[in-house]
Design an enzyme around this catalytic site. Structure first.
Site, mmCIF file in Angstrom:
data_model
loop_
_atom_site.group_PDB
_atom_site.id
_atom_site.type_symbol
_atom_site.label_atom_id
_atom_site.label_comp_id
_atom_site.label_asym_id
_atom_site.label_seq_id
_atom_site.Cartn_x
_atom_site.Cartn_y
_atom_site.Cartn_z
ATOM 1 N N THR A 1 39.282 47.403 41.698
ATOM 2 C CA THR A 1 39.673 46.220 42.465
ATOM 3 C C THR A 1 39.698 46.548 43.955
ATOM 4 O OG1 THR A 1 41.070 45.451 40.691
ATOM 5 C CG2 THR A 1 41.669 44.712 42.896
ATOM 6 N N GLY B 1 45.492 39.812 35.419
ATOM 7 C CA GLY B 1 46.248 41.026 35.746
ATOM 8 C C GLY B 1 47.149 40.820 36.943
ATOM 9 N N ASP B 2 47.320 41.873 37.707
ATOM 10 C CA ASP B 2 48.201 41.823 38.881
ATOM 11 C C ASP B 2 47.513 41.279 40.121
ATOM 12 O OD1 ASP B 2 46.507 44.118 38.824
ATOM 13 O OD2 ASP B 2 47.666 44.969 40.483
HETATM 14 N N1 ASP Z 1 44.297 45.604 38.749
HETATM 15 C C1 ASP Z 1 43.163 45.033 38.104
HETATM 16 C C2 ASP Z 1 43.629 44.214 36.932
HETATM 17 O O1 ASP Z 1 44.538 44.625 36.240
HETATM 18 C C3 ASP Z 1 42.173 46.016 37.591
HETATM 19 C C4 ASP Z 1 41.741 47.100 38.507
HETATM 20 O O2 ASP Z 1 42.297 47.357 39.555
HETATM 21 O O3 ASP Z 1 40.772 47.717 38.160
HETATM 22 O O4 ASP Z 1 43.039 43.210 36.673
#
Ligand code: ASP
Length: 331
Positions: A191, A221-222
């Site tokens: 991300t 997600g976050d």
């Molecule tokens: N944080 C992102 C999610 O959980 C994934 C990532 O950073 O790769 O969707």
């Protein structure tokens, strides 16, 4: 002794105890002086982002160095990764969910704590720009799914096929076993979270992702959740996250880190504390990665992660640099 100097000195080693007066001092002071000593070295403009997305920080720097504002720098900076079909974790070319649909999440936050987000949105290549439109053109903060997509079309965004041949091929291979497991630090954890301070000293941030590869349909997600994947407070600083979003949400990670900086921690110390909180709740678990990145009002930065491998890219007047972050679990 000036009041804010006194507060700063008083806070050393007693951040928690002095958190209330510090918050009070933030509210009283101007944006340039909150929590800062008069003799503090201030680095600005500055942009940082998760991982080694140097093309993205270069784009943001182009805007910041010509007097542009942090919000524009964030949007245009992360758009570089959203458009890059080789990046299989953000925007076009992102890995699909387990049904083969690419769904994107993004959020953006400005100096006045305005924010916008899109969740689980399909067929639009620049979710960060739609998130900005949600912030600027609607009375809402978050739009999800079909509603977000519909809103994007109303705002003039074009329908785009986000599933590239490469991502489709890999998904078809994955379907042979359909095994969902977290793989540490391979490319499905990349991300882009970006934080910037412009010449005026104003802070903005953005975060954009295709989420976990082969996730359940509808999973969020976050990354698009204000406070979890991203948080900015123009008086204090900003933080952003990458990695297994479920764990970041459980500790409201980015908000936590900004609050720890408010209490006097450096960005580095705050990121370390953020990771430790997560590890306390996951005793003995080692099968997941999280990386936090933070910046404070002075332009000091920090990053910390669970496993070695996370780094962040930074661009200032000194040029561009990639910082490998320290990790909770050593190699
Ligand atoms: N944080 C992102 C999610 O959980 C994934 C990532 O950073 O790769 O969707």
């Amino acid at each position: 002794m000036k009041r804010r100097k006194f507060l700063k000195k008083s806070s050393i080693g007693t951040a928690g105890v002095f958190s209330t007066p510090l918050i009070a001092s933030c509210q009283e002071t101007s944006k340039d002086s909150s929590l800062l000593n008069d003799d503090t070295k201030i680095t600005r403009p500055i942009v940082v982002c998760t991982w080694n997305f140097h093309n993205a920080t270069a784009k943001a720097w182009e805007i910041l160095s010509s007097g542009g504002n942090a919000l524009d720098a964030i949007e245009q900076g992360v758009m570089i990764e959203e458009a890059d079909t080789k990046n299989q974790t953000v925007g076009v070319g992102g890995r699909p969910d387990r049904d083969g649909n690419v769904t994107l999440d993004a959020c953006i936050m400005d100096k006045d704590s305005n924010c916008g987000a899109v969740l689980c949105m399909q067929n639009i290549s620049h979710p960060i720009s739609v998130a900005r439109k949600v912030m600027e053109e609607t009375p809402h903060v978050m739009l999800a799914g079909k509603g977000a997509e519909q809103f994007a079309y109303e705002q003039g965004f074009e329908k785009t096929n986000l599933l590239t041949e490469q991502s489709k091929k890999e998904w078809l291979d994955w379907k042979k076993t359909s095994k969902y497991e977290t793989i540490i630090n391979i490319e499905n954890h990349d991300t882009i979270g970006m934080l910037a301070i412009d010449e005026n000293g104003d802070i903005a941030g953005g975060c954009t992702t295709s989420g976990m590869g082969y996730k359940y349909a509808g999973r969020v997600g976050d990354s698009p959740i204000i406070g979890a994947g991203l948080f900015v407070d123009n008086e204090i600083g900003g933080a952003t996250a990458t990695g297994v979003g479920e764990e970041v949400v459980r500790t409201v990670g980015s908000f936590l880190i900004v609050e720890l900086m408010r209490q006097g921690k450096t960005p580095q110390e705050a990121c370390e504390e953020g990771v430790k909180r997560i590890m306390q709740k996951n005793k003995g678990r080692k099968d997941f990665q999280i990386g936090f990145l933070a910046i404070n009002k002075k332009g000091e930065t920090g990053g910390y992660c669970i496993h070695p491998g996370f780094s962040y890219s930074q661009y200032t007047k000194e040029g561009q640099i990639n910082h490998p972050a320290e990790s909770f679990i050593k190699a």
